[in-house]
Design a protein around this motif. Structure first.
Motif, PDB file in Angstrom:
ATOM      1  N   GLY A  29     -23.209 -47.849  91.760  1.00 45.81           N
ATOM      2  CA  GLY A  29     -23.374 -47.234  90.451  1.00 45.81           C
ATOM      3  C   GLY A  29     -22.930 -45.787  90.451  1.00 45.81           C
ATOM      4  O   GLY A  29     -22.263 -45.318  89.523  1.00 45.81           O
ATOM      5  N   ASP A  30     -23.275 -45.069  91.520  1.00 40.20           N
ATOM      6  CA  ASP A  30     -22.848 -43.670  91.647  1.00 40.20           C
ATOM      7  C   ASP A  30     -21.332 -43.573  91.749  1.00 40.20           C
ATOM      8  O   ASP A  30     -20.716 -42.641  91.221  1.00 40.20           O
ATOM      9  CB  ASP A  30     -23.497 -43.029  92.869  1.00 40.20           C
ATOM     10  CG  ASP A  30     -25.001 -42.832  92.708  1.00 40.20           C
ATOM     11  OD1 ASP A  30     -25.484 -42.885  91.558  1.00 40.20           O
ATOM     12  OD2 ASP A  30     -25.674 -42.642  93.740  1.00 40.20           O
ATOM     13  N   ALA A  31     -20.722 -44.529  92.459  1.00 40.33           N
ATOM     14  CA  ALA A  31     -19.261 -44.510  92.620  1.00 40.33           C
ATOM     15  C   ALA A  31     -18.564 -44.714  91.276  1.00 40.33           C
ATOM     16  O   ALA A  31     -17.602 -44.008  90.942  1.00 40.33           O
ATOM     17  CB  ALA A  31     -18.829 -45.583  93.612  1.00 40.33           C
ATOM     18  N   TRP A  32     -19.041 -45.680  90.490  1.00 38.29           N
ATOM     19  CA  TRP A  32     -18.407 -45.917  89.184  1.00 38.29           C
ATOM     20  C   TRP A  32     -18.589 -44.721  88.250  1.00 38.29           C
ATOM     21  O   TRP A  32     -17.737 -44.464  87.396  1.00 38.29           O
ATOM     22  CB  TRP A  32     -18.980 -47.166  88.535  1.00 38.29           C
ATOM     23  CG  TRP A  32     -18.839 -48.444  89.295  1.00 38.29           C
ATOM     24  CD1 TRP A  32     -19.798 -49.406  89.445  1.00 38.29           C
ATOM     25  CD2 TRP A  32     -17.686 -48.938  90.005  1.00 38.29           C
ATOM     26  NE1 TRP A  32     -19.339 -50.459  90.198  1.00 38.29           N
ATOM     27  CE2 TRP A  32     -18.030 -50.192  90.561  1.00 38.29           C
ATOM     28  CE3 TRP A  32     -16.407 -48.434  90.240  1.00 38.29           C
ATOM     29  CZ2 TRP A  32     -17.145 -50.949  91.322  1.00 38.29           C
ATOM     30  CZ3 TRP A  32     -15.522 -49.183  91.008  1.00 38.29           C
ATOM     31  CH2 TRP A  32     -15.890 -50.419  91.537  1.00 38.29           C
ATOM     32  N   ALA A  33     -19.673 -44.003  88.417  1.00 44.43           N
ATOM     33  CA  ALA A  33     -19.949 -42.867  87.537  1.00 44.43           C
ATOM     34  C   ALA A  33     -18.950 -41.729  87.718  1.00 44.43           C
ATOM     35  O   ALA A  33     -18.834 -40.858  86.844  1.00 44.43           O
ATOM     36  CB  ALA A  33     -21.373 -42.358  87.777  1.00 44.43           C
ATOM     37  N   THR A  34     -18.220 -41.731  88.830  1.00 47.25           N
ATOM     38  CA  THR A  34     -17.234 -40.662  89.067  1.00 47.25           C
ATOM     39  C   THR A  34     -15.900 -40.931  88.380  1.00 47.25           C
ATOM     40  O   THR A  34     -15.041 -40.046  88.332  1.00 47.25           O
ATOM     41  CB  THR A  34     -16.986 -40.489  90.574  1.00 47.25           C
ATOM     42  OG1 THR A  34     -16.390 -41.681  91.105  1.00 47.25           O
ATOM     43  CG2 THR A  34     -18.290 -40.212  91.308  1.00 47.25           C
ATOM     44  N   ILE A  35     -15.698 -42.134  87.852  1.00 45.80           N
ATOM     45  CA  ILE A  35     -14.435 -42.440  87.162  1.00 45.80           C
ATOM     46  C   ILE A  35     -14.387 -41.678  85.846  1.00 45.80           C
ATOM     47  O   ILE A  35     -15.369 -41.688  85.092  1.00 45.80           O
ATOM     48  CB  ILE A  35     -14.295 -43.952  86.902  1.00 45.80           C
ATOM     49  CG1 ILE A  35     -14.381 -44.728  88.217  1.00 45.80           C
ATOM     50  CG2 ILE A  35     -12.990 -44.261  86.185  1.00 45.80           C
ATOM     51  CD1 ILE A  35     -14.387 -46.236  88.034  1.00 45.80           C
TER      52      ILE A  35
END
Length: 301
Positions: free
Chosen positions: A190-196
């Motif tokens: 979830g944190d990774a997708w939030a950086t897009i």
């Protein structure tokens, strides 16, 4: 999905959309043509690849992520005539994930092919390979770089191609008791997708000063599908990432979202303002599809 549909998908006769003329906008004469494939699993030489400006592979170009497999794929991918070649690794491409390979290399290989110290290399102009943090190149790592020369590998990063913003990320939810490359637990992913980056915002004026907001993503490339969109396995279960779906549909809102991972549900569909493409080139029975590639045009505004 009916039993007949599952049969056709499994054995390579499923939905495949070679040119998205029915769901792409009318061109204004200024366009970039994309050719997309995914999940070739060492069968890349069996594919017929259409012409275009950019070719994208959305991951799982190998079966076990060995250096030999990477070299074989890289030789073929580099030989294609497309000016720009983009690669987002998948969960089978073990050697591309530094942290995973450091711990689990022996699950898939009899010997360690790339040492930890030289696992991320940015040594040749025009390529970026995410496999660690050092630019010291050992022999095996040097071979890995040579195999991907001229190919841009995207691991949680963007590139501008002819005015089109492309973002690529390989993360895959943990879906079994064992781990594969680029697996992330629910909180991590979830944190990774939030950086897009989010969707394009209109230009605004504040205190008579024109402020141009950052451009959004035109073409999003992930290995995993978002949950509920072209992500059905043969037994009918949704295999996509639940954390990715709201980011794509509510915040990022790209023009195109390309992915693979779930072989049985290849095809294309429009939802809202986004065209979703499962570009898997092989069926679950590892039969190559005809045609295997999808082509679409992105108009330049």
């Amino acid at each position: 999905m009916s039993c007949l549909s599952v049969f056709f998908q499994l054995f390579g006769f499923g939905i495949s959309t070679p040119l998205l003329t029915d769901i792409s906008k009318e061109t204004n004469g200024r366009k970039v043509r994309f050719v997309v494939i995914s999940d070739t699993h060492n069968l890349h030489k069996e594919l017929e690849i259409p012409e275009g400006d950019v070719i994208i592979h959305a991951g799982d170009f190998t079966n076990h992520g060995s250096l030999e497999e990477v070299q074989n794929f890289g030789e073929w991918f580099r030989s294609l005539p497309h000016k720009t070649k983009l690669l987002v690794p998948g969960n089978h491409d073990m050697i591309m994930d530094r942290e995973y390979y450091k711990i689990f290399w022996s699950d898939w290989a009899s010997r360690r092919e790339v040492d930890e110290e030289s696992h991320l290399v940015e040594a040749l102009e025009g390529i970026r390979v995410l496999v660690g943090e050092s630019i010291q190149i050992g022999d095996a790592a040097s071979h890995l770089v040579e195999a991907l020369e001229g190919i841009r590998v995207l691991v949680g990063e963007s590139i501008q191609v002819g005015g089109v913003h492309v973002y690529g990320a390989p993360w895959v939810p943990v879906y079994a008791k064992w781990r594969t490359a680029f697996n992330r637990d629910p909180a991590q992913i979830g944190d990774a997708w939030a950086t897009i980056p989010g969707a394009r915002q209109p230009t605004v004026v504040k205190l008579n000063i024109m402020i141009e907001e950052a451009d959004g993503v035109d073409v999003l490339v992930t290995h995993t599908p978002p949950y509920g969109i072209l992500d059905r396995a043969p037994h009918g279960a949704h295999m996509g990432c639940p954390a990715l779906a709201p980011h794509v549909e509510e915040r990022i809102r790209p023009r195109f979202h390309v992915f693979g991972h779930v072989h049985a549900d290849c095809g294309a569909v429009r939802r809202g303002g986004t065209v979703f493409i499962n570009a898997s080139a092989v069926s679950d029975a590892y039969v190559t599809r005809r045609p295997a590639a999808t082509v679409f045009d992105v108009d330049l505004e």
